[in-house]
Scaffold this motif. Sequence first.
Motif, PDB file in Angstrom:
ATOM      1  N   VAL A 135       0.861  -1.183   0.000  1.00 16.84           N
ATOM      2  CA  VAL A 135       0.000   0.000   0.000  1.00 16.84           C
ATOM      3  C   VAL A 135       0.892   1.227   0.000  1.00 16.84           C
ATOM      4  O   VAL A 135       1.757   1.367   0.871  1.00 16.84           O
ATOM      5  CB  VAL A 135      -0.902   0.037   1.248  1.00 16.84           C
ATOM      6  CG1 VAL A 135      -1.852   1.231   1.184  1.00 16.84           C
ATOM      7  CG2 VAL A 135      -1.658  -1.263   1.418  1.00 16.84           C
ATOM      8  N   ASP A 136       0.686   2.104  -0.988  1.00 22.37           N
ATOM      9  CA  ASP A 136       1.512   3.316  -0.981  1.00 22.37           C
ATOM     10  C   ASP A 136       0.916   4.378  -1.882  1.00 22.37           C
ATOM     11  O   ASP A 136      -0.083   4.150  -2.563  1.00 22.37           O
ATOM     12  CB  ASP A 136       2.955   3.010  -1.397  1.00 22.37           C
ATOM     13  CG  ASP A 136       3.956   3.713  -0.482  1.00 22.37           C
ATOM     14  OD1 ASP A 136       3.822   4.942  -0.307  1.00 22.37           O
ATOM     15  OD2 ASP A 136       4.850   3.033   0.050  1.00 22.37           O
ATOM     16  N   PHE A 137       1.572   5.533  -1.884  1.00 22.85           N
ATOM     17  CA  PHE A 137       1.126   6.634  -2.729  1.00 22.85           C
ATOM     18  C   PHE A 137       1.276   6.261  -4.190  1.00 22.85           C
ATOM     19  O   PHE A 137       2.159   5.488  -4.566  1.00 22.85           O
ATOM     20  CB  PHE A 137       1.917   7.903  -2.415  1.00 22.85           C
ATOM     21  CG  PHE A 137       1.709   8.399  -1.007  1.00 22.85           C
ATOM     22  CD1 PHE A 137       0.466   8.858  -0.602  1.00 22.85           C
ATOM     23  CD2 PHE A 137       2.744   8.392  -0.086  1.00 22.85           C
ATOM     24  CE1 PHE A 137       0.250   9.303   0.694  1.00 22.85           C
ATOM     25  CE2 PHE A 137       2.549   8.841   1.211  1.00 22.85           C
ATOM     26  CZ  PHE A 137       1.298   9.295   1.606  1.00 22.85           C
ATOM     27  N   HIS A 138       0.392   6.832  -5.010  1.00 22.37           N
ATOM     28  CA  HIS A 138       0.359   6.521  -6.436  1.00 22.37           C
ATOM     29  C   HIS A 138       0.539   7.803  -7.241  1.00 22.37           C
ATOM     30  O   HIS A 138       0.182   8.894  -6.783  1.00 22.37           O
ATOM     31  CB  HIS A 138      -0.977   5.849  -6.774  1.00 22.37           C
ATOM     32  CG  HIS A 138      -1.028   5.214  -8.114  1.00 22.37           C
ATOM     33  ND1 HIS A 138      -0.020   4.419  -8.611  1.00 22.37           N
ATOM     34  CD2 HIS A 138      -1.996   5.244  -9.084  1.00 22.37           C
ATOM     35  CE1 HIS A 138      -0.344   3.989  -9.803  1.00 22.37           C
ATOM     36  NE2 HIS A 138      -1.525   4.474 -10.123  1.00 22.37           N
ATOM     37  N   HIS A 139       1.083   7.626  -8.443  1.00 20.17           N
ATOM     38  CA  HIS A 139       1.389   8.786  -9.281  1.00 20.17           C
ATOM     39  C   HIS A 139       0.211   9.251 -10.135  1.00 20.17           C
ATOM     40  O   HIS A 139       0.340  10.164 -10.943  1.00 20.17           O
ATOM     41  CB  HIS A 139       2.582   8.479 -10.194  1.00 20.17           C
ATOM     42  CG  HIS A 139       2.474   7.179 -10.923  1.00 20.17           C
ATOM     43  ND1 HIS A 139       1.552   6.939 -11.910  1.00 20.17           N
ATOM     44  CD2 HIS A 139       3.175   6.024 -10.775  1.00 20.17           C
ATOM     45  CE1 HIS A 139       1.697   5.711 -12.352  1.00 20.17           C
ATOM     46  NE2 HIS A 139       2.669   5.124 -11.676  1.00 20.17           N
ATOM     47  N   GLY A 140      -0.943   8.621  -9.948  1.00 13.17           N
ATOM     48  CA  GLY A 140      -2.122   9.062 -10.688  1.00 13.17           C
ATOM     49  C   GLY A 140      -2.384   8.232 -11.933  1.00 13.17           C
ATOM     50  O   GLY A 140      -1.833   7.142 -12.082  1.00 13.17           O
ATOM     51  N   PRO A 141      -3.260   8.726 -12.824  1.00 13.22           N
ATOM     52  CA  PRO A 141      -3.833  10.082 -12.847  1.00 13.22           C
ATOM     53  C   PRO A 141      -4.791  10.335 -11.685  1.00 13.22           C
ATOM     54  O   PRO A 141      -5.445   9.408 -11.199  1.00 13.22           O
ATOM     55  CB  PRO A 141      -4.578  10.120 -14.181  1.00 13.22           C
ATOM     56  CG  PRO A 141      -4.921   8.695 -14.468  1.00 13.22           C
ATOM     57  CD  PRO A 141      -3.778   7.881 -13.930  1.00 13.22           C
ATOM     58  N   PHE A 142      -4.841  11.587 -11.242  1.00 14.04           N
ATOM     59  CA  PHE A 142      -5.688  11.988 -10.138  1.00 14.04           C
ATOM     60  C   PHE A 142      -7.052  12.409 -10.667  1.00 14.04           C
ATOM     61  O   PHE A 142      -7.142  13.224 -11.582  1.00 14.04           O
ATOM     62  CB  PHE A 142      -5.049  13.138  -9.357  1.00 14.04           C
ATOM     63  CG  PHE A 142      -3.654  12.857  -8.897  1.00 14.04           C
ATOM     64  CD1 PHE A 142      -3.337  11.643  -8.302  1.00 14.04           C
ATOM     65  CD2 PHE A 142      -2.647  13.793  -9.066  1.00 14.04           C
ATOM     66  CE1 PHE A 142      -2.046  11.358  -7.885  1.00 14.04           C
ATOM     67  CE2 PHE A 142      -1.362  13.522  -8.646  1.00 14.04           C
ATOM     68  CZ  PHE A 142      -1.046  12.307  -8.057  1.00 14.04           C
TER      69      PHE A 142
END
Length: 208
Positions: A135-142
Amino acid sequence: MNDPYRRIAAVYDAAVEPFNAALRTYVLKVAQPAAGMKVLEVGCGTGTNLALFAEAGCEISGIDLSPSMLGLAKEKLGDAADLHLGDASDMPFDDGAFDLVVAFLTLHEMPSAVRGPVVSEMTRVVKRGGRLVLVDFHHGPFRFPKGWLYRAIIVPIEIAAGREHFRNHREFLRRGGLPALIDHNGLKVEREKTLGGGTMLISVARSR
Protein backbone atom coordinates in the motif's frame (compact mmCIF):
# COMPACT_ATOMS: atom_id res chain seq x y z
CA MET A 1 20.40 5.61 15.78
CA ASN A 2 18.76 8.58 14.10
CA ASP A 3 15.01 8.37 14.73
CA PRO A 4 13.00 10.79 12.56
CA TYR A 5 9.80 9.78 14.37
CA ARG A 6 11.10 10.56 17.86
CA ARG A 7 9.27 13.90 18.11
CA ILE A 8 5.94 12.77 16.62
CA ALA A 9 5.56 9.13 17.69
CA ALA A 10 3.34 9.98 20.67
CA VAL A 11 0.78 11.80 18.50
CA TYR A 12 1.21 9.76 15.32
CA ASP A 13 -1.89 7.58 15.66
CA ALA A 14 -4.16 10.51 16.48
CA ALA A 15 -2.77 12.51 13.55
CA VAL A 16 -2.90 9.91 10.78
CA GLU A 17 -5.72 7.55 11.71
CA PRO A 18 -8.49 9.77 10.27
CA PHE A 19 -6.74 9.43 6.89
CA ASN A 20 -5.60 5.80 7.17
CA ALA A 21 -8.64 4.04 8.66
CA ALA A 22 -10.30 3.41 5.29
CA LEU A 23 -7.05 2.07 3.86
CA ARG A 24 -6.64 -0.33 6.76
CA THR A 25 -10.18 -1.60 6.25
CA TYR A 26 -9.45 -2.34 2.60
CA VAL A 27 -6.16 -4.05 3.46
CA LEU A 28 -8.02 -6.45 5.75
CA LYS A 29 -10.55 -7.07 3.01
CA VAL A 30 -7.94 -8.12 0.45
CA ALA A 31 -5.66 -9.89 2.93
CA GLN A 32 -8.45 -12.15 4.24
CA PRO A 33 -6.73 -12.91 7.56
CA ALA A 34 -7.46 -16.24 9.21
CA ALA A 35 -6.57 -17.90 12.50
CA GLY A 36 -3.04 -19.26 12.45
CA MET A 37 -1.91 -17.20 9.47
CA LYS A 38 1.65 -15.91 9.90
CA VAL A 39 1.81 -12.20 9.06
CA LEU A 40 4.79 -9.87 8.86
CA GLU A 41 4.50 -6.10 8.52
CA VAL A 42 7.53 -4.23 7.20
CA GLY A 43 7.58 -0.75 8.70
CA CYS A 44 5.04 -1.74 11.34
CA GLY A 45 5.12 1.65 13.07
CA THR A 46 2.93 1.79 16.17
CA GLY A 47 1.42 -1.62 15.46
CA THR A 48 -2.08 -0.54 14.45
CA ASN A 49 -2.26 -2.87 11.44
CA LEU A 50 -0.76 -5.78 13.35
CA ALA A 51 -3.35 -5.33 16.11
CA LEU A 52 -6.10 -5.87 13.53
CA PHE A 53 -4.44 -9.04 12.25
CA ALA A 54 -4.00 -10.28 15.83
CA GLU A 55 -7.73 -9.80 16.43
CA ALA A 56 -8.32 -12.11 13.46
CA GLY A 57 -6.20 -14.82 15.13
CA CYS A 58 -3.02 -14.34 13.10
CA GLU A 59 0.51 -14.87 14.40
CA ILE A 60 2.06 -11.43 13.97
CA SER A 61 5.59 -10.13 13.46
CA GLY A 62 6.89 -6.68 12.63
CA ILE A 63 10.08 -4.82 11.84
CA ASP A 64 10.73 -1.08 12.00
CA LEU A 65 13.73 1.27 12.04
CA SER A 66 12.21 3.70 14.55
CA PRO A 67 12.78 2.88 18.23
CA SER A 68 10.04 5.35 19.20
CA MET A 69 7.41 3.81 16.95
CA LEU A 70 8.42 0.26 17.84
CA GLY A 71 8.21 1.11 21.53
CA LEU A 72 4.59 2.13 21.07
CA ALA A 73 3.91 -1.05 19.09
CA LYS A 74 5.28 -3.12 21.96
CA GLU A 75 3.00 -1.29 24.40
CA LYS A 76 0.01 -1.82 22.12
CA LEU A 77 0.65 -5.47 21.23
CA GLY A 78 2.46 -6.86 24.27
CA ASP A 79 3.60 -10.46 23.98
CA ALA A 80 1.25 -11.09 21.06
CA ALA A 81 3.83 -9.84 18.55
CA ASP A 82 7.38 -10.75 17.55
CA LEU A 83 8.81 -7.27 16.97
CA HIS A 84 12.28 -6.36 15.68
CA LEU A 85 14.18 -3.10 15.50
CA GLY A 86 16.15 -3.17 12.29
CA ASP A 87 16.68 -2.73 8.58
CA ALA A 88 14.12 -4.49 6.37
CA SER A 89 16.70 -4.93 3.62
CA ASP A 90 18.35 -7.60 5.80
CA MET A 91 15.62 -9.23 7.89
CA PRO A 92 16.22 -11.83 10.63
CA PHE A 93 13.61 -14.27 9.34
CA ASP A 94 13.90 -17.62 7.60
CA ASP A 95 13.03 -18.12 3.96
CA GLY A 96 9.32 -18.73 3.47
CA ALA A 97 8.46 -17.93 7.09
CA PHE A 98 5.21 -16.01 6.43
CA ASP A 99 1.90 -16.50 4.69
CA LEU A 100 1.47 -12.76 4.21
CA VAL A 101 3.87 -9.80 4.18
CA VAL A 102 2.50 -6.25 4.35
CA ALA A 103 4.10 -2.88 3.62
CA PHE A 104 1.70 -0.04 4.47
CA LEU A 105 2.79 3.46 3.40
CA THR A 106 6.39 2.45 4.04
CA LEU A 107 8.26 2.02 0.77
CA HIS A 108 7.97 5.65 -0.33
CA GLU A 109 9.91 6.72 2.77
CA MET A 110 13.00 4.74 1.78
CA PRO A 111 15.92 5.86 -0.39
CA SER A 112 15.79 4.33 -3.86
CA ALA A 113 18.86 2.19 -3.17
CA VAL A 114 17.02 0.49 -0.29
CA ARG A 115 13.53 -0.10 -1.76
CA GLY A 116 14.48 -2.83 -4.20
CA PRO A 117 16.39 -4.89 -1.61
CA VAL A 118 13.51 -4.49 0.87
CA VAL A 119 10.95 -5.85 -1.61
CA SER A 120 13.41 -8.64 -2.47
CA GLU A 121 13.61 -9.53 1.24
CA MET A 122 9.83 -9.47 1.51
CA THR A 123 9.69 -11.92 -1.39
CA ARG A 124 12.28 -14.14 0.28
CA VAL A 125 10.46 -14.46 3.61
CA VAL A 126 6.98 -15.11 2.17
CA LYS A 127 5.99 -18.74 1.58
CA ARG A 128 5.64 -20.17 -1.90
CA GLY A 129 2.08 -19.27 -2.83
CA GLY A 130 1.98 -16.58 -0.12
CA ARG A 131 1.10 -12.98 -0.80
CA LEU A 132 2.54 -9.51 -0.48
CA VAL A 133 0.11 -6.66 0.21
CA LEU A 134 1.68 -3.33 -0.74
CA VAL A 135 0.00 0.00 0.00
CA ASP A 136 1.51 3.32 -0.98
CA PHE A 137 1.13 6.63 -2.73
CA HIS A 138 0.36 6.52 -6.44
CA HIS A 139 1.39 8.79 -9.28
CA GLY A 140 -2.12 9.06 -10.69
CA PRO A 141 -3.83 10.08 -12.85
CA PHE A 142 -5.69 11.99 -10.14
CA ARG A 143 -9.45 12.13 -10.52
CA PHE A 144 -11.06 15.54 -10.11
CA PRO A 145 -11.99 16.72 -7.55
CA LYS A 146 -11.23 13.96 -5.03
CA GLY A 147 -7.73 13.14 -6.23
CA TRP A 148 -6.70 16.78 -6.41
CA LEU A 149 -8.05 17.40 -2.90
CA TYR A 150 -6.26 14.38 -1.45
CA ARG A 151 -3.01 15.37 -3.15
CA ALA A 152 -3.33 18.86 -1.70
CA ILE A 153 -3.52 17.26 1.76
CA ILE A 154 -0.79 14.65 1.19
CA VAL A 155 1.94 16.99 -0.08
CA PRO A 156 2.07 19.30 2.99
CA ILE A 157 2.10 16.28 5.31
CA GLU A 158 5.00 14.72 3.39
CA ILE A 159 6.89 18.03 3.41
CA ALA A 160 6.35 18.32 7.17
CA ALA A 161 7.93 14.87 7.60
CA GLY A 162 11.28 16.37 6.61
CA ARG A 163 13.40 17.19 3.60
CA GLU A 164 14.82 13.70 3.11
CA HIS A 165 11.40 12.11 3.53
CA PHE A 166 9.82 14.36 0.92
CA ARG A 167 12.73 13.84 -1.46
CA ASN A 168 12.26 10.07 -1.19
CA HIS A 169 8.50 10.50 -1.67
CA ARG A 170 8.94 12.47 -4.91
CA GLU A 171 11.59 10.11 -6.21
CA PHE A 172 9.40 7.07 -5.44
CA LEU A 173 6.60 8.51 -7.58
CA ARG A 174 8.97 9.67 -10.31
CA ARG A 175 10.37 6.14 -10.65
CA GLY A 176 6.89 4.67 -11.10
CA GLY A 177 5.87 3.82 -7.53
CA LEU A 178 4.63 0.34 -6.65
CA PRO A 179 4.07 -0.92 -10.23
CA ALA A 180 7.74 -0.32 -11.04
CA LEU A 181 8.95 -2.04 -7.85
CA ILE A 182 6.66 -5.01 -8.45
CA ASP A 183 7.85 -5.40 -12.02
CA HIS A 184 11.52 -4.98 -11.07
CA ASN A 185 11.25 -7.77 -8.48
CA GLY A 186 9.49 -10.18 -10.84
CA LEU A 187 6.24 -10.29 -8.89
CA LYS A 188 2.85 -11.09 -10.37
CA VAL A 189 -0.03 -8.76 -9.50
CA GLU A 190 -3.05 -10.72 -8.33
CA ARG A 191 -5.23 -7.73 -7.52
CA GLU A 192 -4.87 -3.97 -7.39
CA LYS A 193 -7.04 -0.97 -6.69
CA THR A 194 -6.54 2.78 -6.66
CA LEU A 195 -8.13 4.78 -3.86
CA GLY A 196 -8.24 8.41 -2.80
CA GLY A 197 -9.02 9.66 -6.29
CA GLY A 198 -5.92 7.98 -7.70
CA THR A 199 -3.50 9.08 -4.96
CA MET A 200 -3.18 5.61 -3.35
CA LEU A 201 -2.56 2.14 -4.74
CA ILE A 202 -3.12 -1.22 -3.06
CA SER A 203 -1.44 -4.16 -4.80
CA VAL A 204 -1.68 -7.83 -3.91
CA ALA A 205 1.22 -9.71 -5.47
CA ARG A 206 2.80 -13.16 -5.53
CA SER A 207 6.19 -14.38 -6.65
CA ARG A 208 6.13 -15.81 -10.16
